[in-house]
Design a protein around this motif. Sequence first.
Motif, PDB file in Angstrom:
ATOM      1  N   SER A   1       5.997  -2.312   1.168  1.00 43.92           N
ATOM      2  CA  SER A   1       7.354  -1.874   0.857  1.00 43.92           C
ATOM      3  C   SER A   1       7.375  -1.124  -0.463  1.00 43.92           C
ATOM      4  CB  SER A   1       8.290  -3.080   0.781  1.00 43.92           C
ATOM      5  OG  SER A   1       9.524  -2.719   0.193  1.00 43.92           O
ATOM      6  N   ASN A   2       8.232  -0.132  -0.530  1.00 45.23           N
ATOM      7  CA  ASN A   2       8.401   0.631  -1.763  1.00 45.23           C
ATOM      8  C   ASN A   2       9.121  -0.180  -2.835  1.00 45.23           C
ATOM      9  OD1 ASN A   2       8.194   3.104  -3.269  1.00 45.23           O
ATOM     10  ND2 ASN A   2      10.361   3.484  -2.857  1.00 45.23           N
ATOM     11  N   PHE A   3       9.804  -1.253  -2.424  1.00 40.09           N
ATOM     12  CA  PHE A   3      10.544  -2.098  -3.369  1.00 40.09           C
ATOM     13  C   PHE A   3       9.742  -3.323  -3.776  1.00 40.09           C
ATOM     14  CE2 PHE A   3      13.610  -5.654  -4.049  1.00 40.09           C
ATOM     15  CZ  PHE A   3      14.153  -5.208  -5.234  1.00 40.09           C
ATOM     16  N   ALA A   4       9.205  -4.031  -2.809  1.00 45.17           N
ATOM     17  CA  ALA A   4       8.491  -5.287  -3.080  1.00 45.17           C
ATOM     18  C   ALA A   4       6.994  -5.034  -2.962  1.00 45.17           C
ATOM     19  CB  ALA A   4       8.950  -6.375  -2.118  1.00 45.17           C
ATOM     20  N   ILE A   5       6.407  -4.485  -4.005  1.00 51.09           N
ATOM     21  CA  ILE A   5       4.988  -4.127  -3.989  1.00 51.09           C
ATOM     22  C   ILE A   5       4.151  -5.237  -4.623  1.00 51.09           C
ATOM     23  CG2 ILE A   5       5.452  -1.649  -4.003  1.00 51.09           C
ATOM     24  CD1 ILE A   5       4.934  -1.647  -6.987  1.00 51.09           C
ATOM     25  N   PRO A   6       2.887  -5.379  -4.198  1.00 46.47           N
ATOM     26  CA  PRO A   6       2.033  -6.443  -4.747  1.00 46.47           C
ATOM     27  C   PRO A   6       1.218  -6.023  -5.971  1.00 46.47           C
ATOM     28  CG  PRO A   6       0.941  -5.430  -2.896  1.00 46.47           C
ATOM     29  CD  PRO A   6       2.260  -4.707  -3.050  1.00 46.47           C
ATOM     30  N   ASP A   7       1.404  -4.786  -6.448  1.00 45.81           N
ATOM     31  CA  ASP A   7       0.545  -4.257  -7.516  1.00 45.81           C
ATOM     32  C   ASP A   7       0.596  -5.069  -8.806  1.00 45.81           C
ATOM     33  OD1 ASP A   7       1.206  -2.350  -5.530  1.00 45.81           O
ATOM     34  OD2 ASP A   7       0.451  -0.738  -6.800  1.00 45.81           O
ATOM     35  N   TYR A   8       1.728  -5.724  -9.072  1.00 45.73           N
ATOM     36  CA  TYR A   8       1.911  -6.393 -10.366  1.00 45.73           C
ATOM     37  C   TYR A   8       1.889  -7.915 -10.242  1.00 45.73           C
ATOM     38  CZ  TYR A   8       3.113  -1.647 -11.531  1.00 45.73           C
ATOM     39  OH  TYR A   8       3.053  -0.277 -11.682  1.00 45.73           O
ATOM     40  N   MET A   9       1.411  -8.411  -9.105  1.00 43.09           N
ATOM     41  CA  MET A   9       1.242  -9.851  -8.942  1.00 43.09           C
ATOM     42  C   MET A   9      -0.107 -10.283  -9.486  1.00 43.09           C
ATOM     43  SD  MET A   9       2.749 -10.888  -5.213  1.00 43.09           S
ATOM     44  CE  MET A   9       1.195 -10.463  -4.478  1.00 43.09           C
ATOM     45  N   PRO A  10      -0.170 -11.359 -10.258  1.00 41.42           N
ATOM     46  CA  PRO A  10      -1.468 -11.912 -10.658  1.00 41.42           C
ATOM     47  C   PRO A  10      -2.255 -12.347  -9.421  1.00 41.42           C
ATOM     48  CG  PRO A  10       0.319 -12.842 -11.967  1.00 41.42           C
ATOM     49  CD  PRO A  10       0.963 -12.086 -10.855  1.00 41.42           C
ATOM     50  N   GLU A  11      -3.568 -12.289  -9.512  1.00 42.53           N
ATOM     51  CA  GLU A  11      -4.422 -12.554  -8.352  1.00 42.53           C
ATOM     52  C   GLU A  11      -4.323 -14.014  -7.904  1.00 42.53           C
ATOM     53  OE1 GLU A  11      -8.963 -11.418  -6.987  1.00 42.53           O
ATOM     54  OE2 GLU A  11      -8.544 -11.856  -9.089  1.00 42.53           O
TER      55      GLU A  11
ATOM     56  N   SER B   1       6.501  -0.072 -13.598  1.00 40.43           N
ATOM     57  CA  SER B   1       7.203   0.369 -12.397  1.00 40.43           C
ATOM     58  C   SER B   1       8.630  -0.175 -12.402  1.00 40.43           C
ATOM     59  CB  SER B   1       6.464  -0.132 -11.145  1.00 40.43           C
ATOM     60  OG  SER B   1       7.215   0.138  -9.979  1.00 40.43           O
ATOM     61  N   LEU B   2       9.615   0.719 -12.199  1.00 48.08           N
ATOM     62  CA  LEU B   2      11.024   0.343 -12.062  1.00 48.08           C
ATOM     63  C   LEU B   2      11.442   0.586 -10.615  1.00 48.08           C
ATOM     64  CD1 LEU B   2      12.476   2.032 -15.289  1.00 48.08           C
ATOM     65  CD2 LEU B   2      11.728  -0.335 -15.012  1.00 48.08           C
ATOM     66  N   ARG B   3      12.150  -0.391 -10.004  1.00 50.20           N
ATOM     67  CA  ARG B   3      12.442  -0.301  -8.581  1.00 50.20           C
ATOM     68  C   ARG B   3      13.903  -0.664  -8.296  1.00 50.20           C
ATOM     69  NH1 ARG B   3       7.784  -3.233  -9.410  1.00 50.20           N
ATOM     70  NH2 ARG B   3       8.697  -5.221  -8.809  1.00 50.20           N
ATOM     71  N   ALA B   4      14.435  -0.121  -7.201  1.00 50.33           N
ATOM     72  CA  ALA B   4      15.806  -0.416  -6.788  1.00 50.33           C
ATOM     73  C   ALA B   4      15.879  -0.408  -5.265  1.00 50.33           C
ATOM     74  CB  ALA B   4      16.783   0.595  -7.380  1.00 50.33           C
ATOM     75  N   MET B   5      16.821  -1.198  -4.724  1.00 49.66           N
ATOM     76  CA  MET B   5      16.973  -1.342  -3.280  1.00 49.66           C
ATOM     77  C   MET B   5      18.442  -1.508  -2.925  1.00 49.66           C
ATOM     78  SD  MET B   5      17.792  -4.015  -0.971  1.00 49.66           S
ATOM     79  CE  MET B   5      17.318  -5.493  -1.858  1.00 49.66           C
ATOM     80  N   GLY B   6      18.870  -0.931  -1.817  1.00 52.34           N
ATOM     81  CA  GLY B   6      20.207  -1.146  -1.275  1.00 52.34           C
ATOM     82  C   GLY B   6      20.144  -1.210   0.232  1.00 52.34           C
ATOM     83  N   HIS B   7      20.905  -2.175   0.842  1.00 53.75           N
ATOM     84  CA  HIS B   7      20.832  -2.355   2.296  1.00 53.75           C
ATOM     85  C   HIS B   7      22.118  -3.014   2.799  1.00 53.75           C
ATOM     86  CE1 HIS B   7      18.735  -4.197   6.049  1.00 53.75           C
ATOM     87  NE2 HIS B   7      19.163  -2.969   6.291  1.00 53.75           N
ATOM     88  N   GLU B   8      22.661  -2.472   3.873  1.00 56.31           N
ATOM     89  CA  GLU B   8      23.847  -3.060   4.493  1.00 56.31           C
ATOM     90  C   GLU B   8      23.449  -4.295   5.294  1.00 56.31           C
ATOM     91  OE1 GLU B   8      27.330  -1.242   7.225  1.00 56.31           O
ATOM     92  OE2 GLU B   8      25.409  -1.609   8.242  1.00 56.31           O
ATOM     93  N   LYS B   9      24.183  -5.383   5.077  1.00 55.80           N
ATOM     94  CA  LYS B   9      23.992  -6.614   5.841  1.00 55.80           C
ATOM     95  C   LYS B   9      25.211  -6.815   6.738  1.00 55.80           C
ATOM     96  CE  LYS B   9      20.145  -7.542   3.694  1.00 55.80           C
ATOM     97  NZ  LYS B   9      18.842  -7.499   4.360  1.00 55.80           N
TER      98      LYS B   9
END
Length: 442
Positions: free
Chosen positions: A202-212, A276-284
């Motif tokens: 996902s472009n919003f919830a990326i794993p790049d900045y998670m500790p291993e 990295s700065l991220r934003a998300m919007g979604h209709e529920k």
Amino acid sequence: MNTKTLTQSTHFQPTTVRPTMQRTLMMSMIALSMGGISVVAQAQTDQQKEIEQLRQEVQALRGLIEQQKVQNAQTATAIANVQRTAAAPVANPVLKTAKGAEFNLYGNVRLDASYQVEGGAKDMPYNQINGVPLEGNNEQSDRLRSTLSATRIGLDFKSPVGDQDVKGKIEVDFLGGANLDNLRIRHAYLNYGNWLIGQTWSNFAIPDYMPETIDALAYVGGAVKRTPQVRYTTKFSPQTNLVVAAEDPKDSSINQRLPALTARLNHQFADNLNVSLRAMGHEKRVNSDEEMAWGVGVGAKYDVVPGTTLKADYYHVKGDSSFVSFTNKGVVAQTNGSLIQSEFDSIMVGITQKFGDNVHGTLGYGYMNFDKDPNYIAATPDKTTINKDLWQTWANVFYSPRKPLSFGLEYVYGEREAFGEAANGNKTGEDNRLNLVAIYNF
């Protein structure tokens, strides 16, 4: 005048003249000598000046020669680098079609094992912190679990189209289905120029900045979400780019009619700092009622010194449970049909240290806190299934004796606090585990 007088007079004159001539001659000789010395001294001075000037010119010429040598060396190095780059392909294709398409096969065989000291709900060796039983309510403690479901196989490919290549990836593992033992798609996408179409992180919830972690599902505060998407990347500079995407988060709790829109701004402040700065919007949408879910995130990776890396990832999300892992349900419907949204903050931080070429380890911590909305709590029938907060901490070490092989050992401890009490009055459950992994990469 008599003879005596004349004789005396004649004798006196030579005696008076000779010393004067001698002094004159001597002075002349001294003057000539001094003049000669002066001329010699002047000549020596001029010669020294010429020698010094020649020395300076030789020194300057030597500097020009050295500078030219450096430039020639740099040019030779640059040419060698270009030649090496051109001569060394990224990977030798295992298959090349007649039309020029190239394919490269990769993957691993992975064995995961977990010893559950306390807690545990589902019969699997991966993280389930948001659903571990509350204390005294059927914990599955002292259990050994193992699986090879995280074994994966992938295919990278590219094919020339005009003056560019169409690149792509297909990657699968066996972590699908209710029991996490069915074949599933991890990645399947095409990449052409600045466009990407298909399924990937996902472009919003990326794993790049998670500790291993050893755990294949990560820990509190992280996300391992892969979504079908259409993505476009704009590069502002070598250090900055913007990625926008329309994604299908596959939220089964709603009736989806529009994709989620996400944006991610990446910037490299220095060779050792990425943000990295991220934003998300979604209709529920549930039945005919709808609410707008949104979220923001920020991640950072900082190489403190060679071999020591800090990572951190933060999210604030309202009304969504499809991107970040281990959340409460994003929206619930009240008896009158109106929707109530969950809201949370989460953070994950960790430090990874290399102890040599073959050994490295990570120490990490994750925390998630949910907003205490009485309407949301009242609209949830079983209040022991929704959490007030979650946290986990872990420490691991990886050892690679040879390049294809890797072994890991990890200890994790975490707790969840529910909004509702169990029948025995407990509101807290714990996750106390020891994880092991063995991987062969090919």
